[in-house]
Design a protein around this motif. Structure first.
Motif, mmCIF file in Angstrom:
data_model
loop_
_atom_site.group_PDB
_atom_site.id
_atom_site.type_symbol
_atom_site.label_atom_id
_atom_site.label_comp_id
_atom_site.label_asym_id
_atom_site.label_seq_id
_atom_site.Cartn_x
_atom_site.Cartn_y
_atom_site.Cartn_z
ATOM 1 N N ALA A 36 -32.007 69.302 2.815
ATOM 2 C CA ALA A 36 -32.443 68.063 2.170
ATOM 3 C C ALA A 36 -32.744 68.299 0.693
ATOM 4 O O ALA A 36 -32.385 67.479 -0.171
ATOM 5 N N LEU A 37 -33.391 69.421 0.407
ATOM 6 C CA LEU A 37 -33.695 69.754 -0.985
ATOM 7 C C LEU A 37 -32.423 69.950 -1.800
ATOM 8 O O LEU A 37 -32.328 69.505 -2.956
ATOM 9 N N MET A 38 -31.425 70.598 -1.214
ATOM 10 C CA MET A 38 -30.176 70.815 -1.922
ATOM 11 C C MET A 38 -29.518 69.482 -2.294
ATOM 12 O O MET A 38 -29.112 69.265 -3.447
ATOM 13 N N VAL A 39 -29.444 68.583 -1.316
ATOM 14 C CA VAL A 39 -28.813 67.282 -1.574
ATOM 15 C C VAL A 39 -29.615 66.491 -2.604
ATOM 16 O O VAL A 39 -29.046 65.864 -3.505
ATOM 17 N N ALA A 40 -30.938 66.541 -2.473
ATOM 18 C CA ALA A 40 -31.782 65.819 -3.426
ATOM 19 C C ALA A 40 -31.602 66.350 -4.843
ATOM 20 O O ALA A 40 -31.529 65.581 -5.815
ATOM 21 N N ARG A 41 -31.494 67.665 -4.973
ATOM 22 C CA ARG A 41 -31.324 68.260 -6.301
ATOM 23 C C ARG A 41 -29.926 68.015 -6.866
ATOM 24 O O ARG A 41 -29.745 68.011 -8.090
ATOM 25 N N HIS A 53 -31.976 58.411 -7.523
ATOM 26 C CA HIS A 53 -32.945 59.306 -8.161
ATOM 27 C C HIS A 53 -34.339 59.212 -7.533
ATOM 28 O O HIS A 53 -34.991 60.231 -7.299
ATOM 29 N N SER A 54 -34.791 58.008 -7.276
ATOM 30 C CA SER A 54 -36.123 57.830 -6.706
ATOM 31 C C SER A 54 -36.209 58.474 -5.317
ATOM 32 O O SER A 54 -37.180 59.182 -5.005
ATOM 33 N N ALA A 55 -35.196 58.240 -4.497
ATOM 34 C CA ALA A 55 -35.166 58.826 -3.154
ATOM 35 C C ALA A 55 -35.105 60.345 -3.235
ATOM 36 O O ALA A 55 -35.766 61.049 -2.457
ATOM 37 N N ALA A 56 -34.325 60.841 -4.186
ATOM 38 C CA ALA A 56 -34.185 62.290 -4.338
ATOM 39 C C ALA A 56 -35.505 62.939 -4.744
ATOM 40 O O ALA A 56 -35.891 63.979 -4.199
ATOM 41 N N LEU A 127 -37.136 63.040 8.822
ATOM 42 C CA LEU A 127 -36.067 62.066 9.052
ATOM 43 C C LEU A 127 -36.334 60.770 8.291
ATOM 44 O O LEU A 127 -35.415 60.190 7.684
ATOM 45 N N GLU A 128 -37.572 60.335 8.303
ATOM 46 C CA GLU A 128 -37.920 59.102 7.593
ATOM 47 C C GLU A 128 -37.647 59.233 6.098
ATOM 48 O O GLU A 128 -37.185 58.286 5.448
ATOM 49 N N SER A 129 -37.893 60.417 5.553
ATOM 50 C CA SER A 129 -37.685 60.625 4.118
ATOM 51 C C SER A 129 -36.203 60.670 3.755
ATOM 52 O O SER A 129 -35.847 60.511 2.583
ATOM 53 N N LEU A 130 -35.343 60.893 4.744
ATOM 54 C CA LEU A 130 -33.910 61.015 4.473
ATOM 55 C C LEU A 130 -33.169 59.687 4.481
ATOM 56 O O LEU A 130 -32.022 59.626 4.030
ATOM 57 N N VAL A 131 -33.802 58.650 4.980
ATOM 58 C CA VAL A 131 -33.116 57.367 5.127
ATOM 59 C C VAL A 131 -32.593 56.853 3.788
ATOM 60 O O VAL A 131 -31.408 56.531 3.636
ATOM 61 N N ALA A 132 -33.460 56.769 2.791
ATOM 62 C CA ALA A 132 -33.044 56.248 1.486
ATOM 63 C C ALA A 132 -32.041 57.170 0.812
ATOM 64 O O ALA A 132 -31.091 56.702 0.166
ATOM 65 N N LEU A 133 -32.210 58.474 0.972
ATOM 66 C CA LEU A 133 -31.271 59.410 0.346
ATOM 67 C C LEU A 133 -29.899 59.309 0.992
ATOM 68 O O LEU A 133 -28.879 59.478 0.315
ATOM 69 N N SER A 134 -29.848 58.997 2.267
ATOM 70 C CA SER A 134 -28.555 58.815 2.925
ATOM 71 C C SER A 134 -27.825 57.593 2.365
ATOM 72 O O SER A 134 -26.591 57.547 2.343
ATOM 73 N N GLU A 135 -28.565 56.628 1.874
ATOM 74 C CA GLU A 135 -27.979 55.403 1.320
ATOM 75 C C GLU A 135 -27.499 55.587 -0.116
ATOM 76 O O GLU A 135 -26.473 55.024 -0.510
ATOM 77 N N PHE A 136 -28.227 56.395 -0.895
ATOM 78 C CA PHE A 136 -27.955 56.443 -2.331
ATOM 79 C C PHE A 136 -27.738 57.850 -2.880
ATOM 80 O O PHE A 136 -27.521 58.012 -4.080
ATOM 81 N N ALA A 141 -22.297 65.422 -1.118
ATOM 82 C CA ALA A 141 -23.154 66.309 -0.323
ATOM 83 C C ALA A 141 -23.674 65.613 0.937
ATOM 84 O O ALA A 141 -24.599 66.111 1.579
ATOM 85 N N LEU A 142 -23.045 64.513 1.316
ATOM 86 C CA LEU A 142 -23.561 63.741 2.448
ATOM 87 C C LEU A 142 -23.462 64.479 3.776
ATOM 88 O O LEU A 142 -24.288 64.276 4.665
ATOM 89 N N THR A 143 -22.459 65.323 3.936
ATOM 90 C CA THR A 143 -22.389 66.059 5.204
ATOM 91 C C THR A 143 -23.537 67.060 5.319
ATOM 92 O O THR A 143 -24.000 67.354 6.426
ATOM 93 N N ASP A 144 -23.999 67.564 4.192
ATOM 94 C CA ASP A 144 -25.166 68.447 4.218
ATOM 95 C C ASP A 144 -26.425 67.668 4.588
ATOM 96 O O ASP A 144 -27.296 68.177 5.309
ATOM 97 N N LEU A 145 -26.499 66.435 4.103
ATOM 98 C CA LEU A 145 -27.627 65.584 4.471
ATOM 99 C C LEU A 145 -27.561 65.232 5.956
ATOM 100 O O LEU A 145 -28.588 65.198 6.645
ATOM 101 N N ALA A 146 -26.348 64.992 6.431
ATOM 102 C CA ALA A 146 -26.166 64.725 7.864
ATOM 103 C C ALA A 146 -26.621 65.925 8.686
ATOM 104 O O ALA A 146 -27.286 65.770 9.725
ATOM 105 N N ALA A 147 -26.283 67.114 8.220
ATOM 106 C CA ALA A 147 -26.704 68.335 8.921
ATOM 107 C C ALA A 147 -28.219 68.440 8.940
ATOM 108 O O ALA A 147 -28.817 68.832 9.960
ATOM 109 N N SER A 148 -28.863 68.095 7.841
ATOM 110 C CA SER A 148 -30.322 68.114 7.771
ATOM 111 C C SER A 148 -30.923 67.176 8.814
ATOM 112 O O SER A 148 -31.851 67.542 9.546
#
Length: 206
Positions: A36-41, A53-56, A127-136, A141-148
């Motif tokens: 999750a940190l990798m995708v956010a960064r 950016h806000s979700a990240a 999981l709750e924190s990943l919802v917005a990042l999955s959208e934006f 790097a979405l497959t990495d987020l999916a793996a997370s």
């Protein structure tokens, strides 16, 4: 990459009962936080993904702390199981010994159920924190987020098994409280991971 990592795997693979499944579920969350940190960064500060950016930044703040805490959860789970084993080794030579031993076993078993329950709760928060990042978040790097998300969901599944096995040995109102909380967390996890799966599949055109 192997430095220290193989030692952890060897400790899990040993004939010792700890660390076991409960600790591994917490370690799965640690990996989920890392991804999750990798995708956010990879999203934060990049103009193309300005909407994310806000979700990240939120994920970075949460998962930097969460990564450390998940390792603590792994330690807590192993200790909780060891406490149960210690309780079973208490003397039972007299009626008083037997009564004290029974109380200690019950107390330790509640602790052994509560530890993976906390792991499940922590996974749901991730999981709750990943919802917005999955959208934006960064599309690349979405497959990495999916793996997370999948790792966090699996952590809940594994933690739930460790809660249930201990519930079988817990009498009284604590059993109901723990069982109800587990059901709630399982439902939350199932709902969140499905939401994330659908969002990511939609963005990737799968």
């Amino acid at each position: 990459m192997n430095d220290g990592y193989f030692e952890i795997l060897e400790s899990i693979a040993s004939s010792e009962p700890t660390p076991g499944g409960g600790s591994v579920s917490a370690l799965a969350i640690a990996h989920a936080h890392a991804l999750a940190l990798m995708v956010a960064r990879l999203t934060s500060g990049r103009e193309k993904w300005a909407q994310g950016h806000s979700a990240a930044e939120s994920v970075i703040s949460n998962s930097e702390r969460g990564l450390v805490y998940s390792l603590k959860l792994a330690e807590n789970d192993a200790k909780a199981f060891d406490d149960v084993m210690s309780a079973y080794r208490l003397p039972k030579a007299s009626k008083e010994d037997t009564a004290n031993r029974k109380e200690a076993i019950q107390r330790a078993t509640i602790g052994a159920a509560s530890a993976p329950l906390e792991t499940a709760s922590h996974a749901c928060a991730l999981l709750e924190s990943l919802v917005a990042l999955s959208e934006f978040g960064n599309l690349n790097a979405l497959t990495d987020l999916a793996a997370s998300a999948e790792l966090a969901h699996t952590a809940v599944t594994v933690a739930a098994m460790n809660v249930k096995i201990n519930l079988d040995s817990i009498d009284g109102p604590e059993n109901v409280v723990l069982a109800n909380e587990l059901e709630k967390l399982t439902n939350i996890s199932d709902g969140l991971v499905e939401q994330i799966r659908l969002t990511i599949s939609g963005r990737l055109g799968w």
